[in-house]
Design a protein around this motif. Structure first.
Motif, mmCIF file in Angstrom:
data_model
loop_
_atom_site.group_PDB
_atom_site.id
_atom_site.type_symbol
_atom_site.label_atom_id
_atom_site.label_comp_id
_atom_site.label_asym_id
_atom_site.label_seq_id
_atom_site.Cartn_x
_atom_site.Cartn_y
_atom_site.Cartn_z
ATOM 1 N N GLY A 51 0.788 -1.225 0.000
ATOM 2 C CA GLY A 51 0.000 0.000 0.000
ATOM 3 C C GLY A 51 0.824 1.281 0.000
ATOM 4 N N SER A 52 2.152 1.122 -0.022
ATOM 5 C CA SER A 52 2.991 2.322 0.013
ATOM 6 C C SER A 52 3.052 2.961 -1.363
ATOM 7 N N SER A 53 3.337 4.231 -1.352
ATOM 8 C CA SER A 53 3.478 4.973 -2.587
ATOM 9 C C SER A 53 4.915 5.463 -2.665
ATOM 10 N N VAL A 54 5.194 6.228 -3.677
ATOM 11 C CA VAL A 54 6.535 6.748 -3.901
ATOM 12 C C VAL A 54 6.402 8.245 -4.137
ATOM 13 N N PRO A 55 7.252 9.043 -3.507
ATOM 14 C CA PRO A 55 7.182 10.489 -3.749
ATOM 15 C C PRO A 55 7.374 10.819 -5.232
ATOM 16 N N GLY A 56 6.746 11.901 -5.666
ATOM 17 C CA GLY A 56 6.802 12.312 -7.062
ATOM 18 C C GLY A 56 8.209 12.498 -7.587
ATOM 19 N N VAL A 57 9.103 13.011 -6.753
ATOM 20 C CA VAL A 57 10.475 13.244 -7.217
ATOM 21 C C VAL A 57 11.179 11.925 -7.538
ATOM 22 N N ILE A 58 10.888 10.879 -6.764
ATOM 23 C CA ILE A 58 11.488 9.568 -7.045
ATOM 24 C C ILE A 58 10.847 8.960 -8.293
ATOM 25 N N LEU A 59 9.532 9.125 -8.462
ATOM 26 C CA LEU A 59 8.855 8.640 -9.667
ATOM 27 C C LEU A 59 9.432 9.314 -10.907
ATOM 28 N N THR A 60 9.591 10.620 -10.868
ATOM 29 C CA THR A 60 10.157 11.348 -12.008
ATOM 30 C C THR A 60 11.579 10.878 -12.292
ATOM 31 N N GLY A 61 12.360 10.651 -11.247
ATOM 32 C CA GLY A 61 13.722 10.139 -11.427
ATOM 33 C C GLY A 61 13.722 8.742 -12.026
#
Length: 185
Positions: A51-61
């Motif tokens: 159920g965890s997500s990933v911060p947008g900056v890590i997704l963009t990276g």
């Protein structure tokens, strides 16, 4: 969510998260943080919490890393920005093994997503500097264009997968033969 695998390398499976590149309407399997976390759960040695997500900056990276891997693998002359992106990602901490009390091998990482992306980058660097780099192919299906490692004996594999890409090509060939059109090559 289940992701396609079977390209022959972790880094190529990661690149395949942007599907249907040749259609003009590619499908991004890493469209948000939960999707990236799900990819890491399927492919990484250590999973992020359910159920965890990933911060947008890590997704963009991660999306930038995916394109850097593709660029590096298909290019004869690596572009400096792609090389720098891979080097930066590869320099991050990777999952580390440990034995649990029952004697089973387990993996741990403070940040499973970033650690798995470091493994992807290291795999890409290893691939492009190895003889296997000459065996990377793009799927012959013009809509797909997925990269895969051709591990066939003859080195003549054409499709990333027999299903669906190879089957689509065979169906087109059969339809063409029935209509009198020349076969695809």
């Amino acid at each position: 969510m289940s992701f396609r695998q079977g390209t022959g390398r972790l880094c190529l499976d990661f690149v395949h998260t942007l599907r249907d590149r040749g259609t003009g309407r590619p499908v991004d399997d890493l469209c948000d943080g939960p999707a990236l976390a799900a990819w890491v759960r399927q492919f990484g040695p250590v999973a992020p919490a359910p159920g965890s997500s990933v911060p947008g900056v890590i997704l963009t990276g991660a999306q930038r890393l995916r394109e850097a891997v593709r660029t590096l693998v298909i290019s004869d002359t690596p572009k400096p920005d792609a090389r720098d992106t891979l080097n930066d990602a590869a320099a991050r901490s990777v999952p580390v093994p440990f034995l649990d009390p029952g004697g089973a091998l387990r993996w741990q990482a403070a940040d499973p997503v970033t650690a798995t992306l470091a493994l992807v980058a290291r795999d890409a660097l290893d691939l492009v500097t190895s003889p296997a780099a000459g065996r990377v192919r793009a799927c012959a299906d013009p809509a797909c264009q997925a990269l895969f490692l051709d591990a066939s004996h003859t080195g003549t594999r054409r499709w990333c997968s027999a299903d669906p890409c190879g089957n689509r090509a065979r169906k087109r060939q059969i339809r063409g033969a029935l209509s009198g059109a020349p076969p695809d090559r």
